[in-house]
Design a protein around this motif. Sequence first.
Motif, PDB file in Angstrom:
ATOM      1  N   THR A  49      18.685  32.947  39.050  1.00 20.62           N
ATOM      2  CA  THR A  49      17.409  31.604  38.078  1.00 20.62           C
ATOM      3  C   THR A  49      16.958  32.066  39.779  1.00 20.62           C
ATOM      4  O   THR A  49      17.754  31.048  41.362  1.00 20.62           O
ATOM      5  N   PRO A  50      15.502  32.052  39.750  1.00 19.19           N
ATOM      6  CA  PRO A  50      15.207  32.730  41.288  1.00 19.19           C
ATOM      7  C   PRO A  50      14.554  30.520  41.627  1.00 19.19           C
ATOM      8  O   PRO A  50      14.429  29.923  41.012  1.00 19.19           O
ATOM      9  N   ARG A  51      15.141  30.819  43.041  1.00 14.74           N
ATOM     10  CA  ARG A  51      14.572  29.585  43.690  1.00 14.74           C
ATOM     11  C   ARG A  51      14.186  29.983  45.200  1.00 14.74           C
ATOM     12  O   ARG A  51      15.120  30.143  46.085  1.00 14.74           O
ATOM     13  N   VAL A  52      12.560  29.368  45.740  1.00 20.76           N
ATOM     14  CA  VAL A  52      12.319  29.646  47.193  1.00 20.76           C
ATOM     15  C   VAL A  52      13.011  28.342  47.634  1.00 20.76           C
ATOM     16  O   VAL A  52      12.767  27.147  47.081  1.00 20.76           O
ATOM     17  N   THR A  53      13.134  28.101  48.886  1.00 25.41           N
ATOM     18  CA  THR A  53      13.051  26.520  49.850  1.00 25.41           C
ATOM     19  C   THR A  53      12.458  27.168  51.301  1.00 25.41           C
ATOM     20  O   THR A  53      12.833  28.377  51.803  1.00 25.41           O
ATOM     21  N   SER A  54      12.199  26.410  51.341  1.00 26.38           N
ATOM     22  CA  SER A  54      11.445  26.686  52.856  1.00 26.38           C
ATOM     23  C   SER A  54      11.307  25.037  53.899  1.00 26.38           C
ATOM     24  O   SER A  54      11.860  23.930  53.177  1.00 26.38           O
ATOM     25  N   SER A 128      18.725  31.855  44.959  1.00 27.38           N
ATOM     26  CA  SER A 128      18.813  31.117  43.398  1.00 27.38           C
ATOM     27  C   SER A 128      19.024  30.329  43.196  1.00 27.38           C
ATOM     28  O   SER A 128      20.295  29.716  43.908  1.00 27.38           O
ATOM     29  N   THR A 129      18.758  29.323  42.768  1.00 28.29           N
ATOM     30  CA  THR A 129      20.046  28.318  41.782  1.00 28.29           C
ATOM     31  C   THR A 129      21.657  28.068  42.380  1.00 28.29           C
ATOM     32  O   THR A 129      22.565  27.822  42.513  1.00 28.29           O
ATOM     33  N   GLU A 130      22.299  30.114  41.959  1.00 25.26           N
ATOM     34  CA  GLU A 130      23.266  29.957  41.792  1.00 25.26           C
ATOM     35  C   GLU A 130      23.857  30.399  43.604  1.00 25.26           C
ATOM     36  O   GLU A 130      25.260  30.114  43.396  1.00 25.26           O
ATOM     37  N   LEU A 131      23.058  30.283  44.330  1.00 23.86           N
ATOM     38  CA  LEU A 131      24.136  30.632  45.853  1.00 23.86           C
ATOM     39  C   LEU A 131      23.288  29.981  46.920  1.00 23.86           C
ATOM     40  O   LEU A 131      21.954  29.368  46.524  1.00 23.86           O
TER      41      LEU A 131
END
Length: 137
Positions: A49-54, A128-131
């Motif tokens: 599941t994609p996740r972008v964090t800044s 991703s939410t998995e990493l």
Amino acid sequence: MLRFNSWLGAVLLAATGYAIADEQAYKGQNLLQSGVDVLGQPLVYPSGTPRVTSDIITLAPGEAGKPHIHQIPMFAYVLSGVISVDYGDHGVRTYQQGEALLEAQNVVHFGFNPGSEPVSLLVVYVGSTELSNAELP
């Protein structure tokens, strides 16, 4: 057939017009465009599941981060100051205010501030939410 060719030509012209319009949607300064990280390794996007964090990371003069590893692509932009990054066998590289980079993936490294002023980085993790964004080795 003539009608089809006219239709096809109109579609291609319209598509080209949209592409040009998209390119002119806003003006900006390109900071970085690459498919490889700072060590020349191809980027690898994680599955899941994609996740972008800044984040904005700040290091005081003489401060160093802990050795860590990124399994996901990470973009960084030096907002102020100077940062050096030790990539072990790959050497040490220094980045200054205004420089952008794609950080090394799957290579243990750590950043440190060799300067007399604080250094601030804008970082964007394409994960991703998995990493996790970074892991200690």
